[in-house]
Write a protein that holds these residues in place. Structure first.
Motif, short mmCIF file in Angstrom:
data_model
loop_
_atom_site.label_atom_id
_atom_site.label_comp_id
_atom_site.label_asym_id
_atom_site.label_seq_id
_atom_site.Cartn_x
_atom_site.Cartn_y
_atom_site.Cartn_z
N ASP A 190 23.03 -39.23 -36.30
CA ASP A 190 23.49 -40.21 -37.29
C ASP A 190 24.78 -40.88 -36.81
N GLY A 191 24.80 -42.19 -36.88
CA GLY A 191 26.02 -42.91 -36.56
C GLY A 191 26.99 -42.89 -37.73
N VAL A 192 28.28 -42.89 -37.43
CA VAL A 192 29.29 -42.93 -38.50
C VAL A 192 30.30 -44.04 -38.18
N LEU A 193 30.44 -44.98 -39.10
CA LEU A 193 31.50 -45.96 -38.99
C LEU A 193 32.69 -45.41 -39.78
N VAL A 194 33.79 -45.24 -39.10
CA VAL A 194 34.95 -44.60 -39.69
C VAL A 194 35.92 -45.72 -40.06
N VAL A 195 36.05 -45.98 -41.35
CA VAL A 195 36.74 -47.20 -41.79
C VAL A 195 38.20 -46.89 -42.13
N LEU A 196 39.05 -47.07 -41.13
CA LEU A 196 40.48 -46.74 -41.32
C LEU A 196 41.09 -47.61 -42.41
N SER A 197 40.67 -48.89 -42.45
CA SER A 197 41.30 -49.79 -43.43
C SER A 197 40.95 -49.36 -44.85
N ALA A 198 39.78 -48.74 -45.03
CA ALA A 198 39.40 -48.25 -46.36
C ALA A 198 40.18 -46.97 -46.69
N ALA A 199 40.28 -46.07 -45.72
CA ALA A 199 41.02 -44.82 -45.94
C ALA A 199 42.47 -45.11 -46.32
N ASN A 200 43.04 -46.13 -45.70
CA ASN A 200 44.44 -46.47 -45.96
C ASN A 200 44.64 -47.19 -47.29
N ARG A 201 43.54 -47.46 -48.00
CA ARG A 201 43.63 -48.04 -49.35
C ARG A 201 43.02 -47.08 -50.37
N ASP A 202 42.91 -45.81 -50.04
CA ASP A 202 42.30 -44.84 -50.96
C ASP A 202 43.30 -44.51 -52.07
N ASP A 203 42.92 -44.83 -53.31
CA ASP A 203 43.86 -44.63 -54.43
C ASP A 203 44.06 -43.16 -54.79
N ALA A 204 43.27 -42.28 -54.19
CA ALA A 204 43.52 -40.85 -54.40
C ALA A 204 44.73 -40.39 -53.59
N VAL A 205 45.12 -41.19 -52.60
CA VAL A 205 46.21 -40.80 -51.70
C VAL A 205 47.42 -41.72 -51.85
#
Lengths: 65, 399
Positions: free
Chosen positions: B308-323
């Protein structure tokens, strides 16, 4: 509170050195983590938690008394 | 919840708002920090859009490989094809990665990079002098954003200043929006040949520079080949170039759009360090990196299978409202201690101390030199490209 560092797991990102230069350094040959003191005073617990959490390769561990 | 499983949504980098990641990333994250997606070519893959899921993938090289030849390795768009062969260091797994990274790591330790601060200040001041002399208006990308990383890399690797122009030209082609595959390959070949010659030269006559230390300590000892060394230098140049260029140009746009913040920073320059971390988080100049699963595992509540391929979206992680509180706002007073703009895991950006140094030198000096700096055209008209990398090809400013 006691901090330990696993140099075999360290990738030399320098996060810890940047965030808490009072306790972390990098050796000049390999660039891997060196603890300059393993017992930061208790008031730095939040900082230490962040530093340990942000280590990219989980090379740091924190033991809280 | 729908009872009928919907088709995996299309993964697209197209943004609704120029300076924010695509909105669907946040929508997916609410239910699925690891979202099944359909790629541009019809294949399915995972998109990691939650902070924890992103960190988990990047820290687990046992299950998630960086090697593009692995079956199932995803491509995020049609243009994501041409430059795979240049990825020594970024596109290998441990233990090979560990050997390569360690060969140059000593050059990137915080203290070693800090020692380059005076030279970095000088080279930035020279560029600002030149910009001032040529007069307003100017293209900030051409005058500063591409010149700083090109020259800094010359200084770092030990290349002559004049070769900054070669770096700039080849990388302009390599990462240009209009470059064809052949032109990109040609540009890469020119750079590789350049570094091959540089390695051979230092092999014959070592100097006091990064390249010589790499050759003497790791090539002459038989640990790395000449080709390894040349490709390592190549990837160091590439890794630091467009990322830094974009941070300088896009960061300037954002800062100019927030005069209140800029005024506070100018009044108290000690605030720049935290503000730069916040800019790194907010811009997330590398939006997405790729991994492929190599052994079945469970992640963020999902079964992920080998292949399985995984696109790791740094820009989304850096906008995670849980963090991050109010993640879409730029809060230069906030300590963005936890952003992962440089990635995480064993591949975390080796050049991050250099990037920080450059930004800490460039922004304060730019706004000090040109207190009335402003954009020639409104920010909404800028041609910001948001593919794997956020990029601006031109930024006209006046003062």
């Amino acid at each position: 509170m006691k901090v330990t560092a696993d140099r075999a797991a360290c990738t030399g990102s320098g996060n810890c050195v940047r965030l808490a230069p009072e306790w972390f350094d990098q050796d000049e040959d390999e660039g891997l983590v060196i603890l300059t003191s393993d017992s930061p005073p208790a008031e730095f617990i939040e900082l230490m938690r962040d530093v340990v959490d942000m280590c990219p390769t989980r090379a740091l561990e924190l033991e809280v008394d | 919840m729908s009872t009928c499983p919907a088709a995996a949504p299309l993964f697209s980098m197209v943004r609704q708002s120029k300076l924010d990641p695509p909105r669907e990333f946040a929508e997916w994250r609410a239910d699925h920090p690891l979202q099944r997606v359909t790629l541009w070519n019809g294949q399915e893959a995972w998109a990691a859009v939650g902070y924890d899921a992103v960190r988990e993938v990047l820290r687990d090289h046992e299950h998630f490989s960086s090697v593009p030849e692995t079956s199932g390795y995803p491509t995020y768009s049609e243009t994501d094809k041409a430059t795979k062969q240049s990825g020594l260091l970024t596109m290998v797994d441990p233990p090979v990665h560990t050997v390569l990274r360690k060969a140059v790591l000593g050059e990137f330790i915080v203290k070693a990079i800090e020692a380059l601060r005076p030279d970095t200040e000088l080279l930035v001041d020279e560029l600002l002098d030149a910009m001032e002399q040529s007069g307003s208006p100017a293209d900030l990308v051409e005058a500063l954003a591409v010149q700083v990383p090109a020259r800094f890399t010359c200084r770092l690797l030990g290349a002559p200043w004049a070769d900054a122009e070669l770096f700039r030209r080849c990388l302009g082609t390599r990462l240009g929006s209009t470059s064809g595959t052949e032109a990109i390959h040609d540009a890469e070949a020119v750079l590789l040949e350049y570094f091959t010659e540089m390695v051979a030269d230092r092999d014959r006559a070592p100097r006091d520079d990064l390249t010589s230390r790499l050759v003497v300590d790791h090539v002459q000892t038989g640990e790395l080949t000449h080709e390894d060394a040349a490709r390592l230098l190549h990837i160091l140049l590439i890794g630091g170039f467009d990322t830094t260029k974009s941070m300088i140009s896009v960061g300037t746009v954002i800062l100019l759009s927030r005069p209140d913040r800029l005024a506070a920073l100018r009044a108290d320059p000690s605030r720049w360090r935290d503000a730069i971390e916040e800019l790194l988080r907010h811009i997330s100049v590398i939006q997405v990196i790729r991994r492929v699963c190599t052994a079945d595992t469970r992640l963020a509540g999902q079964d992920v299978a080998a292949g399985d391929g995984v696109l790791v979206v740094l820009s989304a992680a850096n906008r995670d409202d849980a963090v991050f509180d109010r993640p879409d706002e730029l809060d230069t007073e906030n300590k963005s201690l936890r952003h992962i703009a440089f990635g995480t895991g064993t591949h975390q950006c080796i050049g991050q101390p250099a990037a920080r140094l450059i930004l800490q030198v460039v922004y304060p000096r730019l706004f000090e030199r040109f207190p009335n700096l402003h954009l020639v055209e409104p920010a909404e008209d800028l041609k910001l490209r948001a593919d794997r990398l956020i990029a601006l090809d031109e930024l006209m400013v006046s003062w």
